[in-house]
Design a protein around this motif. Sequence first.
Motif, PDB file in Angstrom:
ATOM      1  N   THR A  76       0.832  -1.219   0.000  1.00  0.00           N
ATOM      2  CA  THR A  76       0.000   0.000   0.000  1.00  0.00           C
ATOM      3  C   THR A  76       0.861   1.260   0.000  1.00  0.00           C
ATOM      4  O   THR A  76       0.389   2.332  -0.381  1.00  0.00           O
ATOM      5  CB  THR A  76      -0.911   0.020   1.243  1.00  0.00           C
ATOM      6  OG1 THR A  76      -0.107  -0.165   2.428  1.00  0.00           O
ATOM      7  CG2 THR A  76      -1.954  -1.077   1.168  1.00  0.00           C
ATOM      8  N   GLU A  77       2.114   1.128   0.416  1.00  0.00           N
ATOM      9  CA  GLU A  77       3.010   2.294   0.444  1.00  0.00           C
ATOM     10  C   GLU A  77       3.382   2.788  -0.953  1.00  0.00           C
ATOM     11  O   GLU A  77       3.713   3.965  -1.137  1.00  0.00           O
ATOM     12  CB  GLU A  77       4.308   1.948   1.191  1.00  0.00           C
ATOM     13  CG  GLU A  77       4.140   1.632   2.660  1.00  0.00           C
ATOM     14  CD  GLU A  77       3.965   0.137   2.921  1.00  0.00           C
ATOM     15  OE1 GLU A  77       4.272  -0.301   4.035  1.00  0.00           O
ATOM     16  OE2 GLU A  77       3.521  -0.586   2.001  1.00  0.00           O
ATOM     17  N   PHE A 125       3.549   6.860  -1.054  1.00  0.00           N
ATOM     18  CA  PHE A 125       2.568   7.849  -0.627  1.00  0.00           C
ATOM     19  C   PHE A 125       3.107   8.576   0.603  1.00  0.00           C
ATOM     20  O   PHE A 125       3.860   8.012   1.403  1.00  0.00           O
ATOM     21  CB  PHE A 125       1.237   7.174  -0.279  1.00  0.00           C
ATOM     22  CG  PHE A 125       0.441   6.727  -1.482  1.00  0.00           C
ATOM     23  CD1 PHE A 125      -0.323   7.644  -2.194  1.00  0.00           C
ATOM     24  CD2 PHE A 125       0.473   5.410  -1.890  1.00  0.00           C
ATOM     25  CE1 PHE A 125      -1.044   7.236  -3.307  1.00  0.00           C
ATOM     26  CE2 PHE A 125      -0.249   4.993  -3.000  1.00  0.00           C
ATOM     27  CZ  PHE A 125      -1.012   5.916  -3.714  1.00  0.00           C
ATOM     28  N   SER A 141      -1.172   8.963   3.017  1.00  0.00           N
ATOM     29  CA  SER A 141      -2.054  10.016   2.497  1.00  0.00           C
ATOM     30  C   SER A 141      -3.200   9.469   1.660  1.00  0.00           C
ATOM     31  O   SER A 141      -4.173  10.178   1.396  1.00  0.00           O
ATOM     32  CB  SER A 141      -1.244  11.015   1.658  1.00  0.00           C
ATOM     33  OG  SER A 141      -0.616  10.358   0.566  1.00  0.00           O
ATOM     34  N   ASN A 142      -3.095   8.194   1.238  1.00  0.00           N
ATOM     35  CA  ASN A 142      -4.197   7.576   0.480  1.00  0.00           C
ATOM     36  C   ASN A 142      -5.249   6.969   1.403  1.00  0.00           C
ATOM     37  O   ASN A 142      -6.187   6.307   0.951  1.00  0.00           O
ATOM     38  CB  ASN A 142      -3.670   6.513  -0.488  1.00  0.00           C
ATOM     39  CG  ASN A 142      -2.937   5.381   0.213  1.00  0.00           C
ATOM     40  OD1 ASN A 142      -2.728   5.413   1.420  1.00  0.00           O
ATOM     41  ND2 ASN A 142      -2.538   4.378  -0.549  1.00  0.00           N
ATOM     42  N   GLY A 143      -5.086   7.189   2.720  1.00  0.00           N
ATOM     43  CA  GLY A 143      -6.060   6.706   3.688  1.00  0.00           C
ATOM     44  C   GLY A 143      -5.832   5.285   4.148  1.00  0.00           C
ATOM     45  O   GLY A 143      -6.610   4.760   4.952  1.00  0.00           O
ATOM     46  N   LYS A 144      -4.753   4.639   3.670  1.00  0.00           N
ATOM     47  CA  LYS A 144      -4.475   3.252   4.030  1.00  0.00           C
ATOM     48  C   LYS A 144      -3.315   3.178   5.011  1.00  0.00           C
ATOM     49  O   LYS A 144      -2.574   4.141   5.201  1.00  0.00           O
ATOM     50  CB  LYS A 144      -4.160   2.433   2.768  1.00  0.00           C
ATOM     51  CG  LYS A 144      -5.320   2.364   1.785  1.00  0.00           C
ATOM     52  CD  LYS A 144      -4.938   1.543   0.551  1.00  0.00           C
ATOM     53  CE  LYS A 144      -6.092   1.465  -0.433  1.00  0.00           C
ATOM     54  NZ  LYS A 144      -5.755   0.672  -1.641  1.00  0.00           N
ATOM     55  N   LYS A 203       3.322   4.206  -4.494  1.00  0.00           N
ATOM     56  CA  LYS A 203       2.512   5.074  -5.362  1.00  0.00           C
ATOM     57  C   LYS A 203       2.808   4.789  -6.822  1.00  0.00           C
ATOM     58  O   LYS A 203       1.910   4.613  -7.643  1.00  0.00           O
ATOM     59  CB  LYS A 203       2.808   6.542  -5.036  1.00  0.00           C
ATOM     60  CG  LYS A 203       1.911   7.538  -5.758  1.00  0.00           C
ATOM     61  CD  LYS A 203       2.194   8.958  -5.282  1.00  0.00           C
ATOM     62  CE  LYS A 203       1.261   9.950  -5.940  1.00  0.00           C
ATOM     63  NZ  LYS A 203       1.535  11.344  -5.450  1.00  0.00           N
TER      64      LYS A 203
END
Length: 283
Positions: free
Chosen positions: A124-125, A146, A163-166, A127
Amino acid sequence: MTKKRITKIDPEEKLSHYLDHQSNQKKRKSQNKISASLSNLHSERKSALVKRLGLIITISIICLICLGYYISPLANVRSVRVEGADDLPAEEVVKTADIKASDRVIDYLLHWNDVDEDLANRYTEVKNVDIKVNHFNQLNLNIVEFKTIGYIKKEKGYCKILSNGKLGTQLISWNKIDQDKPVFIGYNHEVSLKNDLQLFNSLPEEFQNQIKLLSGNTRRKSQVIFVMKNGNVVIGNISTIKRKLKYYNEINNKVKRNSLIDLEVGAYSRPLTSSEKRAYGLI
């Protein structure tokens, strides 16, 4: 008397020599021009032919060099370097990207979006990923992550809040986290974390930069607790805290270290008790 002889002169005959001369002159000039024009045309054609041949030869040489490189061992991936993601395990990243030593370097340059997609789906990190080549056969994976908003405390470490909410996939030790970023502690429910994260992002940047911890150990769902970097604690209500922050600086300038600034109901302060200091990690 003797009669004078009159010699008749034909003007056309006299002029014919002159006219013939002029005509010959024009013909010679015309022939010279045609000859010069043909010579220039031949020269231009020859020059164009040489250029075309030179271009064909150059392209052929480049193609031969590229083909020779592609079929040679030099085109195989010799090493992979992962940059821009210090918290991600490099070996695992390479394995997830499915990069093997027997593969061709150019194949990854042509299909870099597949590597980008594989890593973004796994971590998830991530981008995006940029692939570059050094020394013919060394792949460089430059990973852009991110932005990290803060960290959340887990049982065995800390995870990034992105910052993507995850949440980040990796557990990080306390000595590796950015001490300037806030830490969210005591959040067992994703909903409460999401709500407090939205609140945090909406706060003035000046106030954000003073927050050390956000505590999820609240008495009410509507309550929010900020542990500040100066050792004070701010308590407020999610729906009114932004409006009441105008009182914060005035109260903060008057109180001593380890004080509770309560903006939940009214706007007042008091010293923290020993149990409260311990609960908020201040002792």
